[in-house]
Design a protein around this motif. Structure first.
Motif, PDB file in Angstrom:
ATOM      1  N   PHE A 147       0.808  -1.214   0.000  1.00  0.00           N
ATOM      2  CA  PHE A 147       0.000   0.000   0.000  1.00  0.00           C
ATOM      3  C   PHE A 147       0.848   1.274   0.000  1.00  0.00           C
ATOM      4  O   PHE A 147       0.306   2.370   0.109  1.00  0.00           O
ATOM      5  CB  PHE A 147      -0.949   0.014   1.199  1.00  0.00           C
ATOM      6  N   LEU A 148       2.141   1.146  -0.081  1.00  0.00           N
ATOM      7  CA  LEU A 148       3.007   2.320  -0.082  1.00  0.00           C
ATOM      8  C   LEU A 148       2.981   2.991  -1.449  1.00  0.00           C
ATOM      9  O   LEU A 148       2.919   2.325  -2.485  1.00  0.00           O
ATOM     10  CB  LEU A 148       4.443   1.923   0.278  1.00  0.00           C
ATOM     11  N   ARG A 149       3.049   4.317  -1.439  1.00  0.00           N
ATOM     12  CA  ARG A 149       3.072   5.102  -2.666  1.00  0.00           C
ATOM     13  C   ARG A 149       4.134   6.192  -2.541  1.00  0.00           C
ATOM     14  O   ARG A 149       4.405   6.688  -1.429  1.00  0.00           O
ATOM     15  CB  ARG A 149       1.710   5.773  -2.919  1.00  0.00           C
ATOM     16  N   PRO A 150       4.763   6.591  -3.653  1.00  0.00           N
ATOM     17  CA  PRO A 150       5.684   7.728  -3.586  1.00  0.00           C
ATOM     18  C   PRO A 150       4.988   8.961  -3.030  1.00  0.00           C
ATOM     19  O   PRO A 150       3.851   9.269  -3.404  1.00  0.00           O
ATOM     20  CB  PRO A 150       6.100   7.927  -5.053  1.00  0.00           C
ATOM     21  N   GLY A 151       5.643   9.640  -2.111  1.00  0.00           N
ATOM     22  CA  GLY A 151       5.047  10.786  -1.435  1.00  0.00           C
ATOM     23  C   GLY A 151       4.568  10.458  -0.041  1.00  0.00           C
ATOM     24  O   GLY A 151       4.286  11.371   0.736  1.00  0.00           O
ATOM     25  N   ASP A 152       4.452   9.156   0.296  1.00  0.00           N
ATOM     26  CA  ASP A 152       4.067   8.768   1.651  1.00  0.00           C
ATOM     27  C   ASP A 152       5.237   8.967   2.616  1.00  0.00           C
ATOM     28  O   ASP A 152       6.392   9.103   2.198  1.00  0.00           O
ATOM     29  CB  ASP A 152       3.619   7.302   1.689  1.00  0.00           C
ATOM     30  N   ARG A 153       4.910   8.970   3.913  1.00  0.00           N
ATOM     31  CA  ARG A 153       5.929   9.041   4.960  1.00  0.00           C
ATOM     32  C   ARG A 153       5.827   7.797   5.834  1.00  0.00           C
ATOM     33  O   ARG A 153       4.723   7.321   6.123  1.00  0.00           O
ATOM     34  CB  ARG A 153       5.751  10.303   5.814  1.00  0.00           C
ATOM     35  N   VAL A 154       6.981   7.284   6.237  1.00  0.00           N
ATOM     36  CA  VAL A 154       7.007   6.039   7.005  1.00  0.00           C
ATOM     37  C   VAL A 154       7.964   6.171   8.186  1.00  0.00           C
ATOM     38  O   VAL A 154       8.889   6.989   8.181  1.00  0.00           O
ATOM     39  CB  VAL A 154       7.447   4.843   6.131  1.00  0.00           C
ATOM     40  N   ASP A 155       7.692   5.353   9.212  1.00  0.00           N
ATOM     41  CA  ASP A 155       8.641   5.125  10.300  1.00  0.00           C
ATOM     42  C   ASP A 155       9.409   3.849   9.982  1.00  0.00           C
ATOM     43  O   ASP A 155       8.844   2.890   9.438  1.00  0.00           O
ATOM     44  CB  ASP A 155       7.927   4.973  11.641  1.00  0.00           C
ATOM     45  N   VAL A 156      10.691   3.830  10.329  1.00  0.00           N
ATOM     46  CA  VAL A 156      11.555   2.683  10.032  1.00  0.00           C
ATOM     47  C   VAL A 156      11.942   2.015  11.350  1.00  0.00           C
ATOM     48  O   VAL A 156      12.494   2.667  12.242  1.00  0.00           O
ATOM     49  CB  VAL A 156      12.814   3.107   9.252  1.00  0.00           C
ATOM     50  N   TYR A 157      11.654   0.708  11.455  1.00  0.00           N
ATOM     51  CA  TYR A 157      11.987  -0.077  12.636  1.00  0.00           C
ATOM     52  C   TYR A 157      13.075  -1.088  12.281  1.00  0.00           C
ATOM     53  O   TYR A 157      13.050  -1.676  11.198  1.00  0.00           O
ATOM     54  CB  TYR A 157      10.751  -0.823  13.164  1.00  0.00           C
ATOM     55  N   TRP A 158      13.999  -1.289  13.220  1.00  0.00           N
ATOM     56  CA  TRP A 158      15.070  -2.276  13.051  1.00  0.00           C
ATOM     57  C   TRP A 158      14.858  -3.416  14.027  1.00  0.00           C
ATOM     58  O   TRP A 158      14.597  -3.206  15.219  1.00  0.00           O
ATOM     59  CB  TRP A 158      16.422  -1.625  13.309  1.00  0.00           C
ATOM     60  N   THR A 159      14.938  -4.641  13.530  1.00  0.00           N
ATOM     61  CA  THR A 159      14.836  -5.833  14.358  1.00  0.00           C
ATOM     62  C   THR A 159      16.105  -6.656  14.172  1.00  0.00           C
ATOM     63  O   THR A 159      16.458  -7.014  13.037  1.00  0.00           O
ATOM     64  CB  THR A 159      13.610  -6.684  13.977  1.00  0.00           C
ATOM     65  N   GLY A 160      16.781  -6.951  15.257  1.00  0.00           N
ATOM     66  CA  GLY A 160      18.018  -7.714  15.191  1.00  0.00           C
ATOM     67  C   GLY A 160      18.419  -8.207  16.570  1.00  0.00           C
ATOM     68  O   GLY A 160      17.698  -8.040  17.557  1.00  0.00           O
ATOM     69  N   ARG A 161      19.582  -8.819  16.634  1.00  0.00           N
ATOM     70  CA  ARG A 161      20.104  -9.359  17.887  1.00  0.00           C
ATOM     71  C   ARG A 161      21.274  -8.497  18.344  1.00  0.00           C
ATOM     72  O   ARG A 161      22.196  -8.210  17.573  1.00  0.00           O
ATOM     73  CB  ARG A 161      20.553 -10.803  17.707  1.00  0.00           C
ATOM     74  N   SER A 162      21.192  -8.078  19.598  1.00  0.00           N
ATOM     75  CA  SER A 162      22.266  -7.270  20.177  1.00  0.00           C
ATOM     76  C   SER A 162      23.186  -8.187  20.976  1.00  0.00           C
ATOM     77  O   SER A 162      22.754  -8.866  21.907  1.00  0.00           O
ATOM     78  CB  SER A 162      21.680  -6.180  21.088  1.00  0.00           C
ATOM     79  N   ASN A 163      24.436  -8.206  20.584  1.00  0.00           N
ATOM     80  CA  ASN A 163      25.447  -9.021  21.264  1.00  0.00           C
ATOM     81  C   ASN A 163      26.570  -8.096  21.733  1.00  0.00           C
ATOM     82  O   ASN A 163      27.329  -7.571  20.912  1.00  0.00           O
ATOM     83  CB  ASN A 163      25.998 -10.097  20.328  1.00  0.00           C
ATOM     84  N   PHE A 164      26.616  -7.874  23.017  1.00  0.00           N
ATOM     85  CA  PHE A 164      27.638  -7.017  23.599  1.00  0.00           C
ATOM     86  C   PHE A 164      28.548  -7.856  24.489  1.00  0.00           C
ATOM     87  O   PHE A 164      28.108  -8.800  25.168  1.00  0.00           O
ATOM     88  CB  PHE A 164      27.012  -5.883  24.422  1.00  0.00           C
TER      89      PHE A 164
END
Length: 285
Positions: A147-164
């Motif tokens: 459903f995305l179209r040019p001109g839309d605005r989005v939030d970007v989420y990152w999903t991953g594993r944190s290894n410290f």
């Protein structure tokens, strides 16, 4: 008979002349009233001549002199940006412009809808000063089901594993909001916003600053990115959001209670017959 016929003819001509005279008076009075009404309308609603389209212009089409005309436009309803006699959309000796969006007939020309003179309708025309284009890989789940179209605005989420290496730092899978209100400028190889069909995109292109591009590149190489579509009139600013498995399940981390270290006691044992005696002595390494 001839005399009667002549009299009837004269009477008919007189009536016809009188009818034409009355029609002319009626039409003249109507035109006068219409002109007075137009004058009152112009006086009550101030207008300004701006350039509008004489035909429907599709995305990427060149704008010619036959496509533009000056038309009165109410000053109270003027668009944010427009072209007029002082700022013509096409000037003599100037390079041509192209439509960056679909423009309907009698629609006002605006800066966001036309390219600069000599420019094409590519992505560079959609980038503001200091911005860069960056492509994000998406699928049916991460791309909001097509459903995305040019001109839309989005939030970007990152999903991953944190290894410290530090044991005090959180570890495990985590989802975090890394960018908010990012502008989409293209879906796959299409930058047109007027798309009726729903398609599952493989990539979306966003406009971002160099710092945002670096963050998105790092996030894309170390985890999975998901997009969340914002409402067109949504001007809220999202706070820092981070969710891990414990917060998702409502599990609170238990505080570790440290027990005081017991003093080390060193002894030696001596045996006298059947009796064993422990004698404390200083501990040495």
């Amino acid at each position: 008979m001839r005399t009667v016929f002549g009299l009837v003819l004269l009477a008919g001509l007189a009536l016809a002349g009188f009818a034409v005279y009355m029609a002319q008076n009626y039409i003249g009075a109507y035109e006068t009233a219409l002109q007075e009404e137009r004058t009152k309308s112009n006086e009550s609603v101030p207008v300004q001549d701006i350039y509008v389209a004489t035909r429907a212009i599709q995305y990427g089409q060149e704008i010619t002199a036959e496509d533009v005309i000056l038309m009165p436009w109410p000053k109270q309803a003027l668009p944010e940006t427009f072209f007029d006699a002082e700022k013509p959309i096409l000037s003599e000796g100037q390079k041509t412009r192209v439509a960056l969006r679909q423009i309907e007939k009698n629609e006002a020309f605006m800066n966001v809808k036309v390219s600069d003179p000599g420019e094409t309708a590519g992505l560079t025309s959609r980038l503001e000063r200091g911005q860069r284009a960056f492509a994000i890989k998406v699928d049916v789940a991460s791309g909001v089901s097509g459903f995305l179209r040019p001109g839309d605005r989005v939030d970007v989420y990152w999903t991953g594993r944190s290894n410290f290496a530090d044991k005090d730092m959180p570890s495990g899978d985590v989802t975090r909001l890394i960018e908010t209100g990012v502008n989409l400028i293209a879906i796959d190889q299409t930058s047109q916003s007027e798309v009726s069909d729903t398609t599952i995109a493989r990539t979306v292109t966003v406009a971002a600053s160099p710092q945002q591009v670096a963050a998105l590149a790092q996030a894309q190489s170390t985890g999975r990115l998901s997009l969340s579509l914002l409402g067109r009139d949504d001007d809220t600013v999202s706070e820092v959001i981070e969710v891990n498995q414990m917060s998702l399940l409502g599990i609170e981390a238990r505080e570790r209670i440290e027990t005081p270290a017991r003093a080390e006691v060193c002894t030696i044992r001596t045996r006298k017959g059947g009796e064993v005696t422990e004698i404390p002595i200083p501990c040495t390494n």
